[in-house]
Scaffold this active site. Structure first.
Site, PDB file in Angstrom:
ATOM      1  N   ASP A   1       0.853  -1.184   0.000  1.00  0.00           N
ATOM      2  CA  ASP A   1       0.000   0.000   0.000  1.00  0.00           C
ATOM      3  C   ASP A   1       0.888   1.232   0.000  1.00  0.00           C
ATOM      4  O   ASP A   1       1.431   1.615   1.034  1.00  0.00           O
ATOM      5  CB  ASP A   1      -0.926   0.017   1.214  1.00  0.00           C
ATOM      6  CG  ASP A   1      -2.040   1.063   1.077  1.00  0.00           C
ATOM      7  OD1 ASP A   1      -1.783   2.111   0.447  1.00  0.00           O
ATOM      8  OD2 ASP A   1      -3.147   0.819   1.582  1.00  0.00           O
TER       9      ASP A   1
ATOM     10  N   ARG B   1     -13.656  -3.973  -5.794  1.00  0.00           N
ATOM     11  CA  ARG B   1     -14.530  -3.443  -6.836  1.00  0.00           C
ATOM     12  C   ARG B   1     -14.220  -4.133  -8.156  1.00  0.00           C
ATOM     13  O   ARG B   1     -13.066  -4.439  -8.463  1.00  0.00           O
ATOM     14  CB  ARG B   1     -14.343  -1.928  -7.002  1.00  0.00           C
ATOM     15  CG  ARG B   1     -15.062  -1.090  -5.952  1.00  0.00           C
ATOM     16  CD  ARG B   1     -16.574  -1.236  -6.070  1.00  0.00           C
ATOM     17  NE  ARG B   1     -17.309  -0.469  -5.081  1.00  0.00           N
ATOM     18  CZ  ARG B   1     -17.692  -0.910  -3.893  1.00  0.00           C
ATOM     19  NH1 ARG B   1     -17.354  -2.133  -3.507  1.00  0.00           N
ATOM     20  NH2 ARG B   1     -18.402  -0.152  -3.079  1.00  0.00           N
TER      21      ARG B   1
ATOM     22  N   GLU C   1     -22.253  -5.464 -13.415  1.00  0.00           N
ATOM     23  CA  GLU C   1     -23.095  -6.217 -12.487  1.00  0.00           C
ATOM     24  C   GLU C   1     -24.562  -5.920 -12.773  1.00  0.00           C
ATOM     25  O   GLU C   1     -24.925  -4.753 -12.922  1.00  0.00           O
ATOM     26  CB  GLU C   1     -22.756  -5.844 -11.038  1.00  0.00           C
ATOM     27  CG  GLU C   1     -21.317  -6.175 -10.653  1.00  0.00           C
ATOM     28  CD  GLU C   1     -20.978  -5.784  -9.215  1.00  0.00           C
ATOM     29  OE1 GLU C   1     -21.886  -5.298  -8.491  1.00  0.00           O
ATOM     30  OE2 GLU C   1     -19.813  -5.950  -8.805  1.00  0.00           O
TER      31      GLU C   1
ATOM     32  N   HIS D   1     -21.781  -9.759  -5.187  1.00  0.00           N
ATOM     33  CA  HIS D   1     -21.440  -8.534  -4.440  1.00  0.00           C
ATOM     34  C   HIS D   1     -22.040  -8.595  -3.033  1.00  0.00           C
ATOM     35  O   HIS D   1     -22.730  -7.676  -2.584  1.00  0.00           O
ATOM     36  CB  HIS D   1     -21.943  -7.297  -5.180  1.00  0.00           C
ATOM     37  CG  HIS D   1     -21.160  -6.057  -4.855  1.00  0.00           C
ATOM     38  ND1 HIS D   1     -20.868  -5.094  -5.781  1.00  0.00           N
ATOM     39  CD2 HIS D   1     -20.600  -5.620  -3.693  1.00  0.00           C
ATOM     40  CE1 HIS D   1     -20.169  -4.122  -5.216  1.00  0.00           C
ATOM     41  NE2 HIS D   1     -19.992  -4.428  -3.936  1.00  0.00           N
TER      42      HIS D   1
END
Length: 309
Positions: free
Chosen positions: A171, A233, A262, A281
């Site tokens: 990160d 995502r 989606e 999801h």
């Protein structure tokens, strides 16, 4: 006219509690009726949504009194945050409310895909007995690679370590001297993590910088036989490249809860791909997390509107 409009499903007890202080319209079908949603904005000071309601400039123009958007979750890619900021509208995610649900989902996926035996029911009931083919691997001692190291990833790291896994994370937005790195190996380069991890779990928002972050080149860099889990995502993973990697058996498996489009269509590039577990999801959605994020959102909205909190 109502003070608060809720366009997607939410814990009903939390809604009833909010009604003690505000007039509320709760209609979870609005998310599927854009025209009716846009015509419902008069007088609404707070809008509560999940991840399917598009809060864009078109909607904001039809909600002239809007002061807050309560998000039943944490992802904000369905909300035009810049447009809200320009109009002095507070965007209020339910931070922390679904952490446990997502962490447990990821660990479950790792166990299922590494062991390989849990989806054998049809074969066993048909009389097959494929013990050797389904031998699988233990998870203790395996390395979990986290792409993104925010709150959910840190909780997941702690749980994985309790199960005997090694954990590393990448990160670039967490400084090298942050105390979070004291218990987790820091991978300065994404490629380093992909090369070493037995399972890679994605925990980054979708942006121009992360779209197709896991593309064909990244997948080829991943350790042969490793796993990919995406609860972040759709769009972060190049689905066509992933399908090819699974078909070529470079990856050992993948678990996707989010997709570029989606819901999926029958002609999806992922159709018929072996080694893939797909869910709609729902990684962050359990009965418990729904209660938590609903109550967090109710409190957030109350504070934003200046009523009892």
């Amino acid at each position: 006219m109502s003070d608060v409009l809720i366009s997607e499903f939410m814990d009903e007890a939390a809604v009833a509690d909010l009604e003690r202080d505000c007039s509320v319209t709760f209609d979870a079908t609005l998310v599927d009726d854009r025209a009716r949603l846009l015509s419902s904005g008069a007088g609404v000071r707070a809008l509560i949504v999940r991840n399917r309601t598009r809060v864009d400039r078109e909607l904001l123009a039809r909600f002239p009194d809007l002061r807050a958007v309560g998000r039943l979750g944490v992802g904000l890619d369905n909300i035009d945050v810049d447009a809200c900021r320009e109009s002095d509208i507070a965007v209020l995610p339910a931070t922390g409310g679904n952490t446990v649900s997502v962490a447990e989902y990821v660990l479950t996926g790792i166990f299922m895909l590494r062991r390989g035996a849990y989806l054998s029911t049809p074969r066993v009931l048909a009389g097959e007995w494929p013990r050797q083919a389904l031998m699988g691997h233990e998870t203790q001692g395996a390395t979990l690679g986290l792409v993104g190291f925010g709150g959910i990833a840190r909780d997941l790291a702690r749980r994985a370590q309790c199960l005997g896994m090694q954990v590393m994370a990448h990160d670039p937005f967490v400084p090298a001297d942050d105390a979070a790195w004291q218990t987790v190996e820091r991978a300065e380069r994404l490629a380093t993590l992909l090369e070493k991890a037995d399972a890679v779990s994605l925990h980054v928002p979708l942006s121009e910088g992360t779209r197709h972050l896991i593309d064909g080149e990244a997948l080829a860099t991943m350790k042969p036989g490793s796993l990919l889990i995406n609860t972040a995502r759709g769009g972060i993973v190049d689905e066509r490249a992933l399908a090819a990697s699974l078909r070529d058996r470079h990856l050992g498996g993948a678990m996707l809860d989010v997709f570029e489009e989606e819901p999926l269509t029958a002609d999806s590039v992922l159709s018929g791909v072996e080694g893939l577990i797909a869910t709609p999801h729902i990684a962050g959605v359990t009965h418990e997390s729904n209660e938590r994020i609903s109550w967090i959102t109710v409190d957030n909205v109350r504070r934003a509107l200046g009523v009892r909190a």
